[in-house]
Design a protein around this motif. Structure first.
Motif, short mmCIF file in Angstrom:
data_model
loop_
_atom_site.label_atom_id
_atom_site.label_comp_id
_atom_site.label_asym_id
_atom_site.label_seq_id
_atom_site.Cartn_x
_atom_site.Cartn_y
_atom_site.Cartn_z
N ILE A 7 45.19 31.41 40.98
CA ILE A 7 46.00 32.36 40.23
C ILE A 7 47.23 31.67 39.68
O ILE A 7 47.68 31.92 38.55
N CYS A 8 47.79 30.77 40.45
CA CYS A 8 48.95 29.98 40.04
C CYS A 8 48.79 28.60 40.64
O CYS A 8 48.46 28.48 41.83
N SER A 60 42.85 50.35 26.19
CA SER A 60 42.39 51.61 26.79
C SER A 60 41.06 51.42 27.50
O SER A 60 40.67 52.24 28.33
N GLY A 61 40.36 50.32 27.19
CA GLY A 61 39.08 50.05 27.85
C GLY A 61 39.16 48.94 28.87
O GLY A 61 38.14 48.32 29.20
N SER A 62 40.34 48.71 29.41
CA SER A 62 40.52 47.57 30.31
C SER A 62 39.70 47.69 31.59
O SER A 62 39.41 46.67 32.23
N ASP A 63 39.33 48.89 32.00
CA ASP A 63 38.56 49.05 33.23
C ASP A 63 37.06 48.83 33.04
O ASP A 63 36.31 48.82 34.02
N LEU A 64 36.61 48.67 31.80
CA LEU A 64 35.18 48.49 31.58
C LEU A 64 34.68 47.13 32.06
O LEU A 64 33.52 46.98 32.43
N ILE A 65 35.56 46.13 32.02
CA ILE A 65 35.23 44.78 32.48
C ILE A 65 36.43 44.30 33.29
O ILE A 65 37.51 44.11 32.73
N SER A 66 36.25 44.11 34.58
CA SER A 66 37.43 43.76 35.39
C SER A 66 37.05 43.17 36.73
O SER A 66 35.91 43.30 37.20
N VAL A 67 38.03 42.50 37.33
CA VAL A 67 38.01 42.16 38.75
C VAL A 67 39.11 43.02 39.37
O VAL A 67 40.29 42.76 39.16
N PRO A 68 38.76 44.08 40.10
CA PRO A 68 39.75 45.09 40.48
C PRO A 68 40.91 44.58 41.33
O PRO A 68 42.05 45.02 41.15
N SER A 69 40.66 43.67 42.25
CA SER A 69 41.71 43.26 43.19
C SER A 69 42.08 41.79 43.00
O SER A 69 41.32 41.00 42.45
N GLY A 70 43.27 41.46 43.50
CA GLY A 70 43.73 40.08 43.48
C GLY A 70 44.92 39.84 42.60
O GLY A 70 45.59 38.82 42.72
N GLY A 71 45.22 40.78 41.70
CA GLY A 71 46.40 40.67 40.86
C GLY A 71 47.54 41.51 41.39
O GLY A 71 47.47 42.06 42.50
N SER A 72 48.59 41.66 40.61
CA SER A 72 49.75 42.40 41.08
C SER A 72 49.49 43.91 41.16
O SER A 72 50.17 44.62 41.90
N ARG A 73 48.50 44.42 40.41
CA ARG A 73 48.17 45.84 40.48
C ARG A 73 47.58 46.20 41.83
O ARG A 73 47.86 47.27 42.40
N ASP A 74 46.74 45.33 42.38
CA ASP A 74 46.11 45.57 43.69
C ASP A 74 46.00 44.23 44.42
O ASP A 74 44.96 43.59 44.45
N PRO A 75 47.10 43.77 45.00
CA PRO A 75 47.10 42.44 45.63
C PRO A 75 46.20 42.39 46.86
O PRO A 75 45.88 43.42 47.45
N PHE A 76 45.80 41.20 47.20
CA PHE A 76 45.07 41.01 48.45
C PHE A 76 46.07 41.01 49.60
O PHE A 76 46.76 40.02 49.85
N ARG A 77 46.17 42.10 50.29
CA ARG A 77 47.05 42.22 51.45
C ARG A 77 46.31 43.04 52.50
O ARG A 77 45.39 43.79 52.19
N ALA A 78 46.76 42.91 53.71
CA ALA A 78 46.11 43.64 54.80
C ALA A 78 46.12 45.15 54.54
O ALA A 78 45.18 45.86 54.91
N ALA A 79 47.15 45.63 53.85
CA ALA A 79 47.28 47.06 53.62
C ALA A 79 46.19 47.61 52.72
O ALA A 79 45.88 48.80 52.73
N THR A 80 45.55 46.75 51.91
CA THR A 80 44.52 47.25 51.01
C THR A 80 43.25 47.62 51.76
O THR A 80 42.48 48.45 51.31
N GLY A 81 43.03 46.98 52.92
CA GLY A 81 41.88 47.33 53.74
C GLY A 81 40.59 47.30 52.98
O GLY A 81 40.29 46.36 52.26
#
Length: 342
Positions: free
Chosen positions: A96-97, A197-218
């Motif tokens: 990612i960085c 507006s169609g950003s959810d049609l092709i995506s990797v849902p987790s791993g970015g700042s919108r839904d980080p990989f953290r224990a809280a995401t379960g």
């Protein structure tokens, strides 16, 4: 801009070409042994027969370096002054960085040239190519190495046949140099567009700042590539057809006089539908995906490397077009130069 100013503005001219596929080949029958699928099911829905997979431990930068090295060799360039910038289009960076491009430039021995990534998913190579053209037109660079590279196997759900059957790994690259608009290989009219507006049609849902990989995401965490196929199919056909017509018209080319359409290698039915919609014979739409699958940002340069010297001839009128996540899409027109992949 005045006509004399346009004449003085450098054009971006393709002068080098290279592609690289990792050696491991996965056939449809191989997938059928581990998934609820078959060669017949995959062929009928996608037109894909096989795809390449990077071995464990092989990263996107490894593929990019090899494709870049071949493109530089094709252009007859080496050493630190071979090019003035490196752009890597990818959906699957090493990390990612930081960005992947600086490591690629360093490993190619290109010194401290500016290097950065472009993220426009399957449209990424076209976005990167237009960006390179801007660097050349502004005088910020005299030559640029543009690479599309992907290891999609790293982000595919091993249990999802709908994506595992489609995507492959690989990298393709071109070298563009400053030249004149009337030269063979000069990049002509280009169209780029997006629709968030169609950003959810092709995506990797987790791993970015919108839904980080953290224990809280379960259990919510989803690190895999997801695609809503039916909606993507419709959008891809509509958008690629529209922008292909636009760049042909801006070039003064009737569509029937375009020699080769090199479209993003997503799905055989999409390629055929685009050709039909713009009124081009299907045989003029180059098909490479049957042997490599959908390689996302790498698909257009890999298809060019495959077609060069066989389907593509110097002087051919060529339209490149792509559609990808974002949503993003675009097209570029150019007259094919006398260049072969190394």
């Amino acid at each position: 801009m005045a006509p004399d100013q346009r004449h003085r503005t450098p054009a971006a001219v393709v002068c080098g070409l290279g592609g690289f596929l990792p050696p491991q080949v996965i056939t449809n029958d191989d997938l059928g042994r581990v998934l609820d699928t078959s060669d017949t099911w995959i062929r009928s829905r996608t037109g894909i027969l096989r795809r390449h997979r990077a071995e464990p431990g092989t990263a996107t930068s490894d593929l990019a370096v090899e494709a870049g090295r071949r493109a530089l060799k094709s252009a007859g360039r080496d050493g630190e002054d071979a090019v003035d910038a490196v752009i890597v289009a990818t959906t699957t960076p090493d990390r990612i960085c930081p960005a992947t491009a600086p490591a690629v430039a360093w490993r190619l021995g290109l010194g401290t040239v500016p290097a950065f990534d472009v993220g426009a998913v399957c449209s990424g190579f076209l976005y990167a190519l237009v960006t390179a053209r801007s660097l050349l037109a502004s005088g910020a660079a005299r030559s640029v190495l543009v690479i599309g590279a992907e290891t999609y196997s790293a982000i595919l759900d091993p249990g999802d046949r709908s994506t595992l059957a489609i995507f492959g790994d690989g990298a393709g690259a071109v070298v563009v140099r400053a030249g004149t608009p009337d030269e063979p290989g000069a990049i002509g009219p280009a169209v780029l567009a997006s629709d968030g507006s169609g950003s959810d049609l092709i995506s990797v849902p987790s791993g970015g700042s919108r839904d980080p990989f953290r224990a809280a995401t379960g259990d919510r965490a989803d690190p895999y590539f997801r695609m809503q196929g039916k909606q993507v199919f419709r959008q891809a056909v509509e958008r690629m057809s529209e922008c292909s017509r636009q760049v042909a018209e801006r070039s003064g080319w009737p569509v029937e006089e375009v020699d080769v359409l090199v479209a993003h290698q997503a799905n055989l039915r999409i390629l055929q539908a685009v050709a039909d919609r713009i009124g081009m014979p299907r045989e003029r739409c180059h098909v490479h995906l049957d042997r490599v699958g959908n390689t996302a940002a790498a698909s257009i340069p890999l298809a060019l490397a495959d077609a060069a010297g066989e389907v593509l001839r110097p002087g051919h009128r060529v339209v490149l077009t792509a559609f990808g996540g974002g949503l993003t899409w675009g097209a570029i027109a150019l007259t094919w130069p006398d260049v072969s992949p190394a």
